[in-house]
Design a protein around this motif. Structure first.
Motif, short mmCIF file in Angstrom:
data_model
loop_
_atom_site.label_atom_id
_atom_site.label_comp_id
_atom_site.label_asym_id
_atom_site.label_seq_id
_atom_site.Cartn_x
_atom_site.Cartn_y
_atom_site.Cartn_z
N PRO A 191 0.84 -1.22 0.00
CA PRO A 191 0.00 0.00 0.00
C PRO A 191 0.87 1.26 0.00
O PRO A 191 1.80 1.38 0.78
CB PRO A 191 -0.79 -0.12 1.32
CG PRO A 191 -0.78 -1.58 1.64
CD PRO A 191 0.52 -2.10 1.14
N GLY A 192 0.53 2.17 -0.90
CA GLY A 192 1.30 3.41 -1.02
C GLY A 192 0.64 4.55 -0.26
O GLY A 192 -0.11 4.32 0.69
N LYS A 193 0.91 5.76 -0.71
CA LYS A 193 0.38 6.94 0.00
C LYS A 193 -1.07 7.21 -0.38
O LYS A 193 -1.42 7.17 -1.55
CB LYS A 193 1.20 8.17 -0.37
CG LYS A 193 2.62 8.14 0.13
CD LYS A 193 3.27 9.45 -0.21
CE LYS A 193 4.72 9.44 0.23
NZ LYS A 193 5.33 10.74 0.19
N ARG A 194 -1.89 7.56 0.63
CA ARG A 194 -3.29 7.94 0.37
C ARG A 194 -3.39 9.42 0.05
O ARG A 194 -4.33 9.88 -0.54
CB ARG A 194 -4.16 7.62 1.60
CG ARG A 194 -4.34 6.13 1.81
CD ARG A 194 -4.73 5.82 3.24
NE ARG A 194 -3.61 6.09 4.15
CZ ARG A 194 -3.61 5.79 5.43
NH1 ARG A 194 -4.66 5.21 5.97
NH2 ARG A 194 -2.56 6.06 6.19
N ASN A 195 -2.41 10.18 0.51
CA ASN A 195 -2.33 11.62 0.23
C ASN A 195 -0.86 12.01 0.32
O ASN A 195 -0.04 11.22 0.81
CB ASN A 195 -3.19 12.40 1.25
CG ASN A 195 -2.82 12.02 2.67
OD1 ASN A 195 -1.68 12.18 3.08
ND2 ASN A 195 -3.77 11.47 3.41
#
Ligand code: ASP
Length: 449
Positions: A38-42
């Motif tokens: 999982p990467g960045k959400r913001n």
């Protein structure tokens, strides 16, 4: 049959995973799904891989790891809860994350890699469980069982050529295989990762191994832009690129895809497409072996800063046998890699990235040039940028350089050096770093507007 790879931003939240699910479901030829962590959400968020690095450092320095463990597990938990997945899956992930802090610290060459790989490995398990729950026939598969065997180079693994036959055996299955990206298994049965961003490499390896018809790389942009969007407002996305063009653009700062990811698909003659998870209807950018349209001259304009030029002048240099070899020997002895070498009759420059040099190395180079090679003049010029105009079809066209130099001169940009390789895939201009943006704008306007 297609191999699909999703990057971290496409897998950062439950909402993103729903988009991924729809993309996979709508095309039944999407049989292999390679996933990142999982990467960045913001923009302020932390990637799970970076959180794992922090966790690793705390563990190896004997510090308290409980907060990091919790943060990472909660990252997955927020996704499993929103997707209403069984408690079992988050328990399995939680056990796995916690078990990292029980691994031996000494004589464990691959400990760091094992921590990092947990990001993609657990995400692949989560995604397979989510697909199954929603009626897709899917299965998680560990890279070891997928046949991804790699060299024993921590954080810089290379695929072993013998892997491809093993990966080909994957072709005999009905369900969708969900494969964690970014790592493989060494001969010693250790987890070893590719360099950062390496899930793209896994996707390319699987595509080459199973001889896919297409490798779809899903990211968060509508393909590859013809110039950097930070410099050109809303540049158009390139519909079609060849592998050679992609390599040139990537070299000069286009970083949509991992550099090394091109090689397996290119050698396996697998076409690739870069698409947007958030806008899957957009055709994206196809990366092909040969252009379908011979008329496209220039596909993109790239620029990269941080270059240095070692300039030398010596009267009658052109008649001196061995001058070039001796100059390059100086660099080799200092373990310096170089990039370009424009020449004149009595001039020779070597262009390289400034990270290759230190003040001491610079002094050494100048000393050898003056004392051993007896040059009349030597200097090391800093703060240079390279600008590349890229397009394989340029070789069949007349006037691309003329158009480019006219545009640069009209914008008062001094071209310090020009270089073009014999394959004519690109033309490179060296300019002062301060004029890089202006040069890119001038060239984009003349070729694309
Ligand atoms: N998760 C890894 C990284 O952040 C690999 C990848 O996403 O491709 O570098």
């Amino acid at each position: 049959m297609k191999v699909v790879k999703f990057g971290g931003s496409s897998l950062a939240s439950a909402t993103q995973l729903e988009k991924v699910f729809n993309i996979v479901k709508e095309d039944e030829s999407r049989k292999y799904v390679v996933v990142s962590a999982p990467g960045k959400r913001n923009p302020e968020d932390t990637k799970v891989t970076d959180a794992l690095i922090k966790y690793f450092k705390e563990y190896t320095n004997g510090k308290d790891t409980s907060q990091s463990q919790e943060w990472i597990i909660n990252r997955y938990r927020s996704i499993t809860e929103e997707l209403d997945l069984d408690e079992e899956i988050i328990e399995e992930i939680s056990r796995d994350i916690k078990s990292l802090a029980t691994l031996p610290k000494s004589d464990n060459t691959f400990l760091y890699d094992t921590f990092l790989a947990a990001g993609e490995n657990n995400n692949a398990k989560l995604i397979a469980a989510y697909f199954v729950k929603n009626g897709l026939e899917a299965k998680y598969i560990h890279p070891k069982n997928a046949g991804i065997f790699v060299t024993s180079e921590p954080c810089n693994a290379r695929i072993l050529p013998s892997s491809y036959d093993k990966i080909e055996e994957l072709s005999n299955h009905n369900e969708i295989l969900v494969i964690p990206g970014f790592f493989g298994i060494t001969k010693e049965d250790q987890v070893c990762t590719f360099s950062r961003g390496g899930s793209d490499i896994t996707g390319s390896i699987i595509a080459a191994g199973v001889k896919a018809d297409l490798y779809e790389n899903f990211t968060d942009v509508d393909g590859i832009f013809a110039a950097h969007p930070g410099i050109i407002k809303q540049p158009h996305s390139i519909p079609e690129l060849t592998y050679k063009e992609m390599r040139e653009l990537a070299y000069a700062g286009f970083s949509v895809l991992h550099d090394e990811a091109l090689v397996p698909a290119y050698r396996g003659k697998i076409p690739m497409v870069i698409k947007n998870t958030n806008n899957p209807k957009h055709p994206g950018t196809k990366i092909v072996l040969n252009h379908t349209d011979e008329n496209v001259k220039v596909v993109g304009i790239a620029g990269d800063s941080g270059f240095v030029s070692i300039n030398t002048t010596k009267y009658l240099m052109n008649r001196e046998v061995g001058f070039g070899r001796k100059l390059l020997q100086i660099l080799e002895d200092l373990n310096i890699s170089w990039d370009h070498m424009p020449t004149g009759i009595d001039d020779l420059s070597v262009i390289l990235r400034s990270k290759e040099l230190t003040p001491i190395k610079e002094q050494e180079i100048l000393k050898h040039l003056i004392q051993d090679l007896q040059v009349d003049y030597a200097e090391i010029e800093h703060d240079l940028s390279i600008i590349m105009i890229v397009g394989e079809n340029m070789k069949n066209q007349i006037g691309v350089t003329a158009t480019a130099t006219k545009a640069l001169s009209e914008n008062n940009i001094n071209i310090q050096m020009i270089s073009q390789g014999s394959s004519e895939v690109s033309i490179m201009f060296v300019v002062n770093q301060e004029q890089e943006k202006q040069a890119i704008k001038a060239l984009y306007n003349v070729f694309f507007n």
